[in-house]
Scaffold this active site. Sequence first.
Site, short mmCIF file in Angstrom:
data_model
loop_
_atom_site.label_atom_id
_atom_site.label_comp_id
_atom_site.label_asym_id
_atom_site.label_seq_id
_atom_site.Cartn_x
_atom_site.Cartn_y
_atom_site.Cartn_z
N TYR A 31 45.44 11.85 -25.06
CA TYR A 31 45.70 10.56 -24.33
C TYR A 31 45.79 9.48 -25.78
O TYR A 31 45.52 9.55 -26.28
CB TYR A 31 45.07 10.68 -23.23
CG TYR A 31 45.05 9.26 -22.87
CD1 TYR A 31 45.72 9.49 -22.02
CD2 TYR A 31 44.15 7.87 -23.06
CE1 TYR A 31 45.95 8.14 -21.05
CE2 TYR A 31 44.76 6.88 -22.26
CZ TYR A 31 45.41 6.94 -21.46
OH TYR A 31 45.97 5.75 -21.08
N ASP A 46 37.99 15.91 -23.60
CA ASP A 46 38.47 15.04 -21.94
C ASP A 46 38.61 15.93 -20.43
O ASP A 46 40.00 16.48 -21.43
CB ASP A 46 39.50 14.08 -22.33
CG ASP A 46 40.25 13.26 -21.13
OD1 ASP A 46 40.09 13.48 -20.11
OD2 ASP A 46 40.98 12.50 -21.95
N ARG A 93 24.62 -4.63 -15.94
CA ARG A 93 24.90 -4.09 -18.18
C ARG A 93 23.50 -2.97 -17.89
O ARG A 93 23.15 -3.30 -19.01
CB ARG A 93 25.45 -4.97 -18.32
CG ARG A 93 26.10 -4.38 -19.78
CD ARG A 93 26.27 -5.34 -20.77
NE ARG A 93 25.87 -7.28 -20.85
CZ ARG A 93 24.26 -6.73 -21.83
NH1 ARG A 93 24.82 -5.72 -22.28
NH2 ARG A 93 23.92 -8.27 -21.98
N LYS A 142 41.40 8.61 -12.52
CA LYS A 142 42.38 9.40 -12.05
C LYS A 142 41.38 10.59 -10.14
O LYS A 142 41.52 9.79 -10.37
CB LYS A 142 42.90 10.34 -13.02
CG LYS A 142 43.26 9.89 -14.32
CD LYS A 142 44.51 9.19 -14.28
CE LYS A 142 44.53 7.96 -15.65
NZ LYS A 142 44.65 8.39 -16.26
C1 LIG Z 1 44.27 8.01 -18.26
C2 LIG Z 1 43.80 8.88 -18.85
C3 LIG Z 1 42.50 8.43 -20.03
C4 LIG Z 1 41.80 6.87 -19.91
O1 LIG Z 1 41.55 6.77 -18.95
P1 LIG Z 1 40.99 4.90 -18.22
O2 LIG Z 1 40.23 5.26 -16.89
O3 LIG Z 1 43.13 4.48 -18.40
O4 LIG Z 1 40.95 3.72 -18.93
C5 LIG Z 1 42.34 9.24 -20.88
N1 LIG Z 1 42.69 10.75 -21.18
C6 LIG Z 1 43.08 11.29 -19.94
C7 LIG Z 1 43.95 12.31 -20.01
C8 LIG Z 1 43.62 9.65 -18.65
O5 LIG Z 1 45.22 10.64 -18.46
#
Ligand SMILES: *Cc1c(COP(=O)(O)O)cnc(C)c1O
Length: 393
Positions: free
Chosen positions: A111, A183, A58, A208
């Site tokens: 999101y 993001d 951590r 993703k």
């Molecule tokens: C899935 C997603 C998130 C969140 O990510 P996690 O790994 O599920 O916590 C944030 N922003 C976007 C655009 C996403 O598609």
Amino acid sequence: MHDDLARAAAIVTSFDYDPAGFGRSVSPPLLESSLFTFGSYEDFEEAFRRGGVPIYTRGINPTTRLFEEKVAALEGAEDAKAFASGMGAISAATLAFLSSGDELVCVRNVYGDAFKLFTRLLPRFGIATRFVDGTDPSEVERALSPRTRVLYLESPTSLTFELQDLRALARLARERQIVTVIDNTWATPVFQRPIEMGIDVVVHSASKYLGGHSDVVAGVVAARRDLIAQITRITYPVFGAVLGPFEAWLLLRGLRTLPVRMAQHYQSALQVAAFLEGHPRVRRVHYPLSRSHPQYELGLRQLSGGSGLLSVELDTDERGVARFCNALRLFRMGVSWGGFESLACPASVLRASPEQPKSVTEFGVPESLVRLHVGLEPVGALLEDLDGALGQL
Ligand SMILES: *Cc1c(COP(=O)(O)O)cnc(C)c1O
């Protein structure tokens, strides 16, 4: 686009560890260890004093560190920090720069759980959020106040895929010493590098495309060294959303094919978007690199390609959406995206959850909207599948 693919390919396949120490293994070492020991009191004390070496996972783990270094290189950032999820990254990266009395300005259709963080948690600590449409920089400028500390962007936005002019907004924020956070999950650093456009902090859900195989939940933040240091000093260790070394190793494996996967997702998505746009039962397609997108020109200026995620408004009601989804054979129904599989996710299902943050309803996402992830299956088969399901409307 081809230069960007070659650039990314060189980064994801380079050795970042001493291969001689591991039999010149082409795959990076996986160090599943919670702690790292020291040979002497002096070395132990030195590690604490200077930091930057593995002491406890951590904090720093060498396998996780390799993933962080690859992402930093891909984003053109000085440094990066990995997290146990995209939300772990988003909450640590925003709260690191906010205090009671500050304001955050955020784009609509962000999101869902980021929306929840900004609207349900931050107000309890005296931090207010103003939402902006984001497509017009002067509208964003009017929302900025002397209390604004963070400008939070997502380009394109979730579900509706609106873009923000990253260079213009970065300039506005810089003049006012506001930290810009974006993001960048949708485009990945293969196709969009916000730091080169003046944005301060990039966050990702690595669950993703960075992972790319639907087998890891992870997140990462990339930024200048001083900003990453601000995150790693407080919000990273205290929130404790730490990425495990095995997940980091899986991400390193996924990253190797990121450029080829993205090139394929892009090609297939363009074909799917064009097919849907020509279909009589489709009202509208939302894909930033499709000519029909109202910000197509801006898309070309800041994206060198697109991913496989788009949305479609069907010429039907909620029952028709259900018929369409049930008729799909290759597209499976599910949340998330970025792996091999093609997926369909109707906005009307997202709305069904009482826990769903109201971003889906509040910002006018139509109930006939279905988000599609165009996966890596042969595109001809995907088009046939969509054609068949649209025939059921
Ligand atoms: C899935 C997603 C998130 C969140 O990510 P996690 O790994 O599920 O916590 C944030 N922003 C976007 C655009 C996403 O598609």
